[in-house]
Scaffold this motif. Structure first.
Motif, PDB file in Angstrom:
ATOM      1  N   GLN A 195       0.986  -0.978   0.832  1.00  0.00           N
ATOM      2  CA  GLN A 195       0.818  -0.053   0.023  1.00  0.00           C
ATOM      3  C   GLN A 195       1.221   1.076   0.071  1.00  0.00           C
ATOM      4  N   SER A 196       1.981   1.008  -0.036  1.00  0.00           N
ATOM      5  CA  SER A 196       2.926   2.342   0.186  1.00  0.00           C
ATOM      6  C   SER A 196       3.423   2.881  -0.738  1.00  0.00           C
ATOM      7  N   GLN A 197       2.844   2.120  -2.299  1.00  0.00           N
ATOM      8  CA  GLN A 197       3.159   3.042  -2.960  1.00  0.00           C
ATOM      9  C   GLN A 197       2.276   3.883  -3.260  1.00  0.00           C
ATOM     10  N   PHE A 198       0.846   4.096  -3.130  1.00  0.00           N
ATOM     11  CA  PHE A 198      -0.511   4.912  -3.370  1.00  0.00           C
ATOM     12  C   PHE A 198       0.038   5.951  -2.153  1.00  0.00           C
ATOM     13  N   SER A 199       0.949   6.042  -1.547  1.00  0.00           N
ATOM     14  CA  SER A 199       0.695   7.669  -0.176  1.00  0.00           C
ATOM     15  C   SER A 199       2.314   7.701  -0.004  1.00  0.00           C
ATOM     16  N   VAL A 200       3.440   7.983  -0.797  1.00  0.00           N
ATOM     17  CA  VAL A 200       4.294   8.531  -0.587  1.00  0.00           C
ATOM     18  C   VAL A 200       4.696   9.761  -0.365  1.00  0.00           C
ATOM     19  N   ARG A 201       3.639  10.510  -1.166  1.00  0.00           N
ATOM     20  CA  ARG A 201       3.466  12.245  -1.405  1.00  0.00           C
ATOM     21  C   ARG A 201       2.196  12.410   0.118  1.00  0.00           C
ATOM     22  N   LEU A 202       1.292  11.046   0.227  1.00  0.00           N
ATOM     23  CA  LEU A 202       0.125  11.448   1.456  1.00  0.00           C
ATOM     24  C   LEU A 202       0.918  11.223   2.419  1.00  0.00           C
ATOM     25  N   THR A 203       1.116   9.848   2.330  1.00  0.00           N
ATOM     26  CA  THR A 203       1.691  10.264   4.548  1.00  0.00           C
ATOM     27  C   THR A 203       3.134  10.225   4.617  1.00  0.00           C
ATOM     28  N   ALA A 204       3.726  11.801   3.917  1.00  0.00           N
ATOM     29  CA  ALA A 204       4.620  12.376   4.229  1.00  0.00           C
ATOM     30  C   ALA A 204       4.680  13.608   5.228  1.00  0.00           C
ATOM     31  N   ARG A 205       4.838  13.592   5.990  1.00  0.00           N
ATOM     32  CA  ARG A 205       4.539  13.961   7.090  1.00  0.00           C
ATOM     33  C   ARG A 205       4.379  16.230   6.158  1.00  0.00           C
ATOM     34  N   GLN A 206       3.295  16.519   6.312  1.00  0.00           N
ATOM     35  CA  GLN A 206       2.610  17.619   5.424  1.00  0.00           C
ATOM     36  C   GLN A 206       3.904  18.830   6.759  1.00  0.00           C
ATOM     37  N   PRO A 207       4.498  19.762   5.074  1.00  0.00           N
ATOM     38  CA  PRO A 207       5.150  20.100   6.070  1.00  0.00           C
ATOM     39  C   PRO A 207       4.698  22.327   6.457  1.00  0.00           C
ATOM     40  N   HIS A 208       4.497  22.979   7.198  1.00  0.00           N
ATOM     41  CA  HIS A 208       4.442  23.840   7.423  1.00  0.00           C
ATOM     42  C   HIS A 208       4.257  25.125   6.608  1.00  0.00           C
ATOM     43  N   SER A 209       6.047  24.938   5.960  1.00  0.00           N
ATOM     44  CA  SER A 209       6.572  26.071   4.727  1.00  0.00           C
ATOM     45  C   SER A 209       5.970  26.105   4.273  1.00  0.00           C
ATOM     46  N   ASP A 210       5.739  27.141   2.930  1.00  0.00           N
ATOM     47  CA  ASP A 210       5.197  26.700   1.476  1.00  0.00           C
ATOM     48  C   ASP A 210       6.345  26.700   0.979  1.00  0.00           C
ATOM     49  N   THR A 211       7.354  26.415   0.834  1.00  0.00           N
ATOM     50  CA  THR A 211       8.467  26.315   0.156  1.00  0.00           C
ATOM     51  C   THR A 211       8.844  25.500   0.108  1.00  0.00           C
ATOM     52  N   VAL A 212       8.577  24.509   1.145  1.00  0.00           N
ATOM     53  CA  VAL A 212       9.177  23.223   0.992  1.00  0.00           C
ATOM     54  C   VAL A 212       7.885  22.296   0.477  1.00  0.00           C
ATOM     55  N   ARG A 213       6.421  22.816   0.495  1.00  0.00           N
ATOM     56  CA  ARG A 213       5.558  22.163   0.144  1.00  0.00           C
ATOM     57  C   ARG A 213       5.153  21.863  -1.354  1.00  0.00           C
ATOM     58  N   MET A 214       6.253  23.414  -1.848  1.00  0.00           N
ATOM     59  CA  MET A 214       6.044  23.266  -2.986  1.00  0.00           C
ATOM     60  C   MET A 214       6.974  22.269  -3.662  1.00  0.00           C
ATOM     61  N   LEU A 215       8.070  21.859  -3.316  1.00  0.00           N
ATOM     62  CA  LEU A 215       9.538  21.886  -3.373  1.00  0.00           C
ATOM     63  C   LEU A 215       8.454  19.611  -4.064  1.00  0.00           C
ATOM     64  N   LEU A 216       8.304  19.258  -2.829  1.00  0.00           N
ATOM     65  CA  LEU A 216       7.658  17.896  -2.805  1.00  0.00           C
ATOM     66  C   LEU A 216       6.803  17.752  -3.858  1.00  0.00           C
ATOM     67  N   ASP A 217       5.462  18.867  -4.350  1.00  0.00           N
ATOM     68  CA  ASP A 217       4.884  18.782  -4.660  1.00  0.00           C
ATOM     69  C   ASP A 217       5.701  18.664  -6.260  1.00  0.00           C
ATOM     70  N   ALA A 218       6.498  19.463  -6.063  1.00  0.00           N
ATOM     71  CA  ALA A 218       7.063  19.784  -8.141  1.00  0.00           C
ATOM     72  C   ALA A 218       7.756  18.219  -8.210  1.00  0.00           C
ATOM     73  N   VAL A 219       8.166  17.783  -7.070  1.00  0.00           N
ATOM     74  CA  VAL A 219       9.166  16.189  -7.421  1.00  0.00           C
ATOM     75  C   VAL A 219       8.003  15.117  -7.704  1.00  0.00           C
ATOM     76  N   ALA A 220       7.173  15.002  -7.495  1.00  0.00           N
ATOM     77  CA  ALA A 220       5.612  14.440  -7.209  1.00  0.00           C
ATOM     78  C   ALA A 220       5.723  14.543  -8.399  1.00  0.00           C
ATOM     79  N   ALA A 221       5.191  15.541  -9.204  1.00  0.00           N
ATOM     80  CA  ALA A 221       3.908  16.153 -10.085  1.00  0.00           C
ATOM     81  C   ALA A 221       5.561  15.562 -11.452  1.00  0.00           C
ATOM     82  N   ASP A 222       6.629  15.293 -11.504  1.00  0.00           N
ATOM     83  CA  ASP A 222       7.837  15.380 -12.284  1.00  0.00           C
ATOM     84  C   ASP A 222       8.927  14.406 -11.537  1.00  0.00           C
TER      85      ASP A 222
END
Length: 328
Positions: free
Chosen positions: A191-218
């Motif tokens: 099941q971990s294959q479905f949740s790498v981005r979802l289960t990562a600790r959600q960052p408070h920093s907009d900068t970190v959030r943006m970087l993680l989303d960029a990795v997941a997107a591409d």
């Protein structure tokens, strides 16, 4: 199959359609549904499902008892009438299976005490806390332990049922049913294959959030330390410390996990050579991808792909004692 109010519709229809497809390709299942009092039940989607008979009327030998789940699992667990029926019927079943949150009412019967069990990844912690005697496997798609089989979230009930079809009537029938339903014989990994981005600790920093989303997107893009720092507009050292503090992991490991997830999707859905998969998922080389898979998944990419040739997964010693039966 047991029915009760609030049940997840796909927990019911997924296994039912697998059995129906198997019957069209040589199996001989007779599926019957039963609810408390034999009354129709309202599912999570609002669709009403009728029962063939009342749970009170179920008696005699049963091939497989299937217990679906409901998202508000505590309602099922606290329904003493339902748990009593399931406990009695399970006593005459040669095989018992739960789908998704169906592990909760099954656990309430005591039949999961001391056994390994799976449930939806989001509910694994709840199952472990509510039923500490159950050995919760947080990553498995489904788990066999003796005559009891439990599956993970929602659609994994299809995986579980295909494995029962293969056990009862062989891989050719199971493969034909899977092909008709346009699903894979088995989903490698967990099941971990479905949740790498979802289960990562959600960052408070907009900068970190943006970087993680960029990795997941591409995943194929340049996500080196220098590239990440340039995108964020801060130093490599500061960004490294910020990501570690906010997510509890390193950026490099997060990037690797996302790339593994992307590679799994390609291995599952096509026949591209491993070098093509590695390149398109950002690994650069087959050897780099192989090392990442062995480290994070425990098997090579080739072995991961091979898992699709059968529904079977490694079993516990106790699971080898499961008795195959020919009725659903």
């Amino acid at each position: 199959m047991a029915l009760f109010d609030g049940v997840q519709l796909l927990d019911v229809t997924g296994p039912a359609d697998v059995y129906a497809a198997a019957n069209d390709h040589g199996a001989n299942y007779r599926l019957r549904t039963a609810s408390p009092g034999g009354t129709p039940v309202r599912t999570t989607s609002g669709v009403q499902v009728s029962a063939d008979l009342a749970l009170e009327e179920v008696g005699g030998p049963i091939g497989t008892l299937i217990i679906p789940g409901r998202p508000d699992w505590w309602e099922a667990v606290d329904d003493t009438r339902l748990i009593g029926h399931l406990s009695r019927v399970a006593g005459s079943a040669r095989r018992i299976a739960s789908v998704c949150a169906g592990a909760f009412p099954l656990a309430a019967t005591g039949l999961l005490d001391g056994r390994r069990a799976a449930t939806h990844w989001k509910l694994a912690g709840d199952l472990a806390r509510r039923f500490p005697a159950v050995k919760v496997d947080r990553d498995a798609i489904f788990v066999r332990d003796g005559r009891v089989i439990t599956s993970a979230g929602v659609t994994s009930g299809i995986d579980l049922t295909l494995s029962l079809v293969e056990e009862d009537f062989g891989p050719e029938v199971a493969r034909a049913a899977a092909k008709y339903l346009v699903v894979f014989m088995a989903r490698p990994g967990g099941q971990s294959q479905f949740s790498v981005r979802l289960t990562a600790r959600q960052p408070h920093s907009d900068t970190v959030r943006m970087l993680l989303d960029a990795v997941a997107a591409d995943p194929t893009a340049d996500h080196s330390r220098a590239a990440r720092a340039a995108r964020a507009g801060i130093s490599v050292r500061h960004l490294t410390r910020l990501i570690s503090t906010e997510t509890g992991t390193t950026a490099a490991r997060f990037v690797e996990q996302i790339r593994i997830e992307a590679a799994k999707a390609m291995l599952e859905s096509g026949n591209d050579p491993l070098d093509v998969v590695a390149r398109r998922c950002g690994f650069g080389s087959v050897e780099t991808m192989r090392r990442a898979f062995v480290r994070e998944v425990g098997i090579t990419p080739g072995a991961f792909r091979d898992r699709f040739r059968t529904t079977r997964r490694p079993e516990t010693p106790a699971a080898r004692g499961a008795v195959p039966v020919g009725t659903g």
